[in-house]
Design an enzyme around this catalytic site. Structure first.
Site, PDB file in Angstrom:
ATOM      1  NE  ARG A  49     -43.307  23.895  23.415  1.00 26.50           N
ATOM      2  CZ  ARG A  49     -44.521  24.391  23.592  1.00 26.50           C
ATOM      3  NH1 ARG A  49     -44.996  25.286  22.740  1.00 26.50           N
ATOM      4  NH2 ARG A  49     -45.276  24.004  24.611  1.00 26.50           N
ATOM      5  CB  CYS A  60     -44.355  20.034  25.276  1.00 26.22           C
ATOM      6  SG  CYS A  60     -42.768  20.859  24.995  1.00 26.22           S
ATOM      7  CB  SER A  61     -44.335  23.078  30.425  1.00 26.49           C
ATOM      8  OG  SER A  61     -44.582  21.977  31.254  1.00 26.49           O
ATOM      9  NE  ARG A  62     -47.943  29.784  29.522  1.00 28.52           N
ATOM     10  CZ  ARG A  62     -48.204  30.701  30.449  1.00 28.52           C
ATOM     11  NH1 ARG A  62     -48.951  30.380  31.489  1.00 28.52           N
ATOM     12  NH2 ARG A  62     -47.716  31.917  30.350  1.00 28.52           N
TER      13      ARG A  62
END
Length: 375
Positions: free
Chosen positions: A30, A88-90
């Site tokens: 990530r 940037c999503s969980r």
């Protein structure tokens, strides 16, 4: 702790993540998709700035926490605080959506909303760059995603355009993966999916939160499926909305129904209300001394409902052509009369002409607040 150790520590904590997606998260870390300066938005704590140059350890810790990282506000018009417009999503939400896809080897996937490019990279790692098409409407977000993906070693097909129209040039797709909220599912996504293919999307109705949905495309031109986990996503740009400006005098009334129960009793109630009153929104807040305030509005009407523990009756103010609290109360009590079904019993059907929510089976649509299901 090294970046690789943080990747493994985070992915190992995500429940129900199959080995294929777990391996993809290890291989496509990530941190390659997060800018040096951004805003960390935990689910259960205040947000804060992360700055890689000033605090590299804190930056890395935030990146590998289960928190959304906000990468753009106000469509790029401001820096820092403002309306969140790209992120940037969980990781847990990303895992939930990808887990519902359950792809076969060689599946072609259309992604709506490239964002930082992380989920496109995960899809490309599992299925191959040539099998992933990702659509992004914002030029600046698109350019950064392309850079991030190149850094990760993946080059899926990136399209600059409106995700609401999909990407007909590559259709049909086996799966559609949506990373932005929608109230109305664009039928183009159904048209561009093979029969038997799936569409995973965050359904974000106006009333109370969102719900991850998995729809399967049938041979009759419809898509049908159920709701799964709760989610919160930024809306598809063409479906954004904001509260209208209201004028006029309020009408006084009262109720014995506690508005806290309407707002907080069950996500099943939230879905039922959203289905019966699709154009109604709400917001609520606890106040001093146990008091509670609920605001309800539509395009032409609004209501203010105030609970106080000192009084049996709850004060209600309504204005506009509709009595929105009365409608909301009727919808909630109708859900109670059905036996208070939870989220797992609801689903959605999308056709060329309409979209509707159903209870238990697609032939049992949820109707208005004064009507029972069809059986």
């Amino acid at each position: 702790m090294s970046a690789g150790e943080r990747v493994r520590a985070r992915t190992d904590q995500i429940a129900d993540l199959d080995d294929g997606w777990r391996e993809a998260m290890h291989a496509v870390p990530r941190h390659l998709f997060i800018p040096d300066r951004a805003w960390c938005h935990p689910d259960d704590a205040p947000g804060y700035v992360i700055d890689r140059a000033a605090d590299p350890g804190g930056w890395m810790k935030a990146v590998y926490s289960d928190a959304a990282i906000i990468t753009q506000t106000d469509d790029g018009a401001t820096v820092g605080k403002g309306d969140y417009t790209s992120s940037c999503s969980r990781p847990s939400l990303v895992a939930a959506g990808l887990g519902l896809l359950n792809p076969f080897e060689g599946d072609e996937v259309l992604e709506i909303g490239t964002g930082t490019g992380w989920t496109a990279g995960l899809l490309a790692h599992r299925l191959g760059d040539e099998n992933v098409t990702s659509v992004e409407i914002d030029r600046a977000v698109f350019d950064r995603a392309a850079e991030n993906l190149n850094r990760s070693g993946h080059v899926p097909r990136l399209i600059l355009g409106d995700g609401a129209r999909g990407c007909p040039e590559g259709a049909p797709y086996d799966q559609v993966h949506v990373t932005c909220g929608v109230d109305e599912v664009p039928y183009a996504w159904v048209e561009q999916t093979r029969p038997g293919g799936t569409i995973v999307l965050p359904w974000m109705p106006r009333w109370e939160g969102g719900h991850l949905a998995k729809l399967t495309v049938a041979g009759d031109g419809t898509a049908v499926g159920r709701f799964h986990a709760g989610v919160v996503y930024m809306m598809l740009r063409s479906q954004r909305w904001s509260p209208p400006e209201m004028e006029g005098a309020y009408r006084d009334s009262a109720t014995y129904l506690d508005p806290r129960r309407v707002a907080r009793s069950s996500v099943g109630a939230d879905i039922a209300v959203s289905a019966m009153l699709p154009d109604v929104s709400g917001a609520y807040a606890d106040q001093d001394d146990g008091e509670f305030h609920l605001s309800v509005w539509s395009d032409d009407s609004d209501a203010q409902v105030h609970y106080s523990p000192d009084y049996k009756r709850v004060a209600v103010l309504q204005r506009g052509p509709r009595d929105l609290w009365d409608e909301l109360e009727a919808a909630y009590l109708r859900w109670i009369a059905w036996g208070a079904p939870d989220r797992a019993r609801f689903g959605m059907t999308v056709s060329p002409d309409a979209q509707y929510v159903w209870l238990d089976t697609p032939d049992n649509p949820v109707k208005g607040p004064n009507a029972a299901p069809s059986r």
